[in-house]
Design a protein around this motif. Structure first.
Motif, PDB file in Angstrom:
ATOM      1  N   CYS A  67      -4.921   1.366   4.843  1.00 32.42           N
ATOM      2  CA  CYS A  67      -5.450   1.367   3.473  1.00 32.42           C
ATOM      3  C   CYS A  67      -5.235   2.755   2.865  1.00 32.42           C
ATOM      4  O   CYS A  67      -4.894   3.699   3.561  1.00 32.42           O
ATOM      5  N   ALA A  68      -5.452   2.850   1.549  1.00 29.80           N
ATOM      6  CA  ALA A  68      -5.274   4.127   0.864  1.00 29.80           C
ATOM      7  C   ALA A  68      -6.370   4.302  -0.183  1.00 29.80           C
ATOM      8  O   ALA A  68      -7.039   3.339  -0.561  1.00 29.80           O
ATOM      9  N   TYR A  69      -6.541   5.549  -0.641  1.00 30.17           N
ATOM     10  CA  TYR A  69      -7.566   5.844  -1.639  1.00 30.17           C
ATOM     11  C   TYR A  69      -7.088   6.943  -2.571  1.00 30.17           C
ATOM     12  O   TYR A  69      -6.181   7.711  -2.254  1.00 30.17           O
ATOM     13  N   PHE A 125      -1.882   8.159  -4.183  1.00 27.16           N
ATOM     14  CA  PHE A 125      -2.935   7.770  -3.259  1.00 27.16           C
ATOM     15  C   PHE A 125      -2.701   8.437  -1.912  1.00 27.16           C
ATOM     16  O   PHE A 125      -1.589   8.863  -1.598  1.00 27.16           O
ATOM     17  N   LYS A 126      -3.737   8.518  -1.114  1.00 29.91           N
ATOM     18  CA  LYS A 126      -3.669   9.120   0.207  1.00 29.91           C
ATOM     19  C   LYS A 126      -4.097   8.069   1.224  1.00 29.91           C
ATOM     20  O   LYS A 126      -5.048   7.323   0.979  1.00 29.91           O
ATOM     21  N   TYR A 127      -3.388   8.000   2.353  1.00 30.39           N
ATOM     22  CA  TYR A 127      -3.792   7.061   3.399  1.00 30.39           C
ATOM     23  C   TYR A 127      -5.175   7.417   3.927  1.00 30.39           C
ATOM     24  O   TYR A 127      -5.512   8.603   4.060  1.00 30.39           O
ATOM     25  N   CYS A 128      -5.957   6.404   4.236  1.00 30.87           N
ATOM     26  CA  CYS A 128      -7.260   6.614   4.860  1.00 30.87           C
ATOM     27  C   CYS A 128      -7.044   7.123   6.275  1.00 30.87           C
ATOM     28  O   CYS A 128      -5.963   6.971   6.850  1.00 30.87           O
ATOM     29  N   VAL A 178       0.839  -1.208   0.000  1.00 28.91           N
ATOM     30  CA  VAL A 178       0.000   0.000   0.000  1.00 28.91           C
ATOM     31  C   VAL A 178       0.871   1.254   0.000  1.00 28.91           C
ATOM     32  O   VAL A 178       0.552   2.239  -0.659  1.00 28.91           O
ATOM     33  N   GLU A 179       1.992   1.208   0.693  1.00 28.64           N
ATOM     34  CA  GLU A 179       2.890   2.370   0.773  1.00 28.64           C
ATOM     35  C   GLU A 179       3.335   2.835  -0.615  1.00 28.64           C
ATOM     36  O   GLU A 179       3.510   4.020  -0.855  1.00 28.64           O
ATOM     37  N   PHE A 229      -9.908   2.280  -3.992  1.00 23.91           N
ATOM     38  CA  PHE A 229      -9.602   1.924  -2.613  1.00 23.91           C
ATOM     39  C   PHE A 229      -8.606   0.775  -2.635  1.00 23.91           C
ATOM     40  O   PHE A 229      -8.803  -0.202  -3.358  1.00 23.91           O
ATOM     41  N   VAL A 230      -7.524   0.886  -1.867  1.00 25.46           N
ATOM     42  CA  VAL A 230      -6.472  -0.126  -1.832  1.00 25.46           C
ATOM     43  C   VAL A 230      -6.239  -0.577  -0.402  1.00 25.46           C
ATOM     44  O   VAL A 230      -6.036   0.244   0.488  1.00 25.46           O
ATOM     45  N   SER A 231      -6.273  -1.890  -0.206  1.00 22.56           N
ATOM     46  CA  SER A 231      -5.843  -2.481   1.061  1.00 22.56           C
ATOM     47  C   SER A 231      -4.758  -3.494   0.727  1.00 22.56           C
ATOM     48  O   SER A 231      -4.407  -3.674  -0.436  1.00 22.56           O
TER      49      SER A 231
END
Length: 90
Positions: free
Chosen positions: A26-28, A16-19, A7-8, A39-41
């Motif tokens: 996760c990030a989005y 992407f930005k961290y939730c 995710v990093e 959405f990424v996990s």
């Protein structure tokens, strides 16, 4: 879809930005076109509707994270760069 990279790296290389906490593993990435977000996990990558009241994203999403491309254009880039892979269930 499943991520091939941590995710990093979505945050570092693709904007992407961290939730927000407690979802900050996760990030989005918000898409202005189509009102969608990616959405990424660590287990999944998905395109979902961008809703202002989603508890995972910040109340005032920073406009610099509003990408003018569509979610499919971003997905194409991620697939091309081998950042995500298709995972069939069943």
């Amino acid at each position: 879809m499943k991520p091939n990279i941590p995710v990093e790296n979505f945050v570092k290389h693709y904007g992407f930005k961290y939730c927000k906490k407690p979802y900050n593993s996760c990030a989005y990435l918000c898409m202005a076109r189509g009102c969608e977000m990616i959405f990424v996990s660590s287990q999944r990558v998905a395109i979902i509707p961008w809703k202002e009241n989603d508890p995972r994203i910040h109340k005032k999403a920073n406009c610099r994270y509003r990408d003018k491309r569509t979610a499919l254009e971003i997905f194409y880039l991620l697939v091309k760069n081998n950042a995500v892979m298709l995972e069939w269930e069943g």
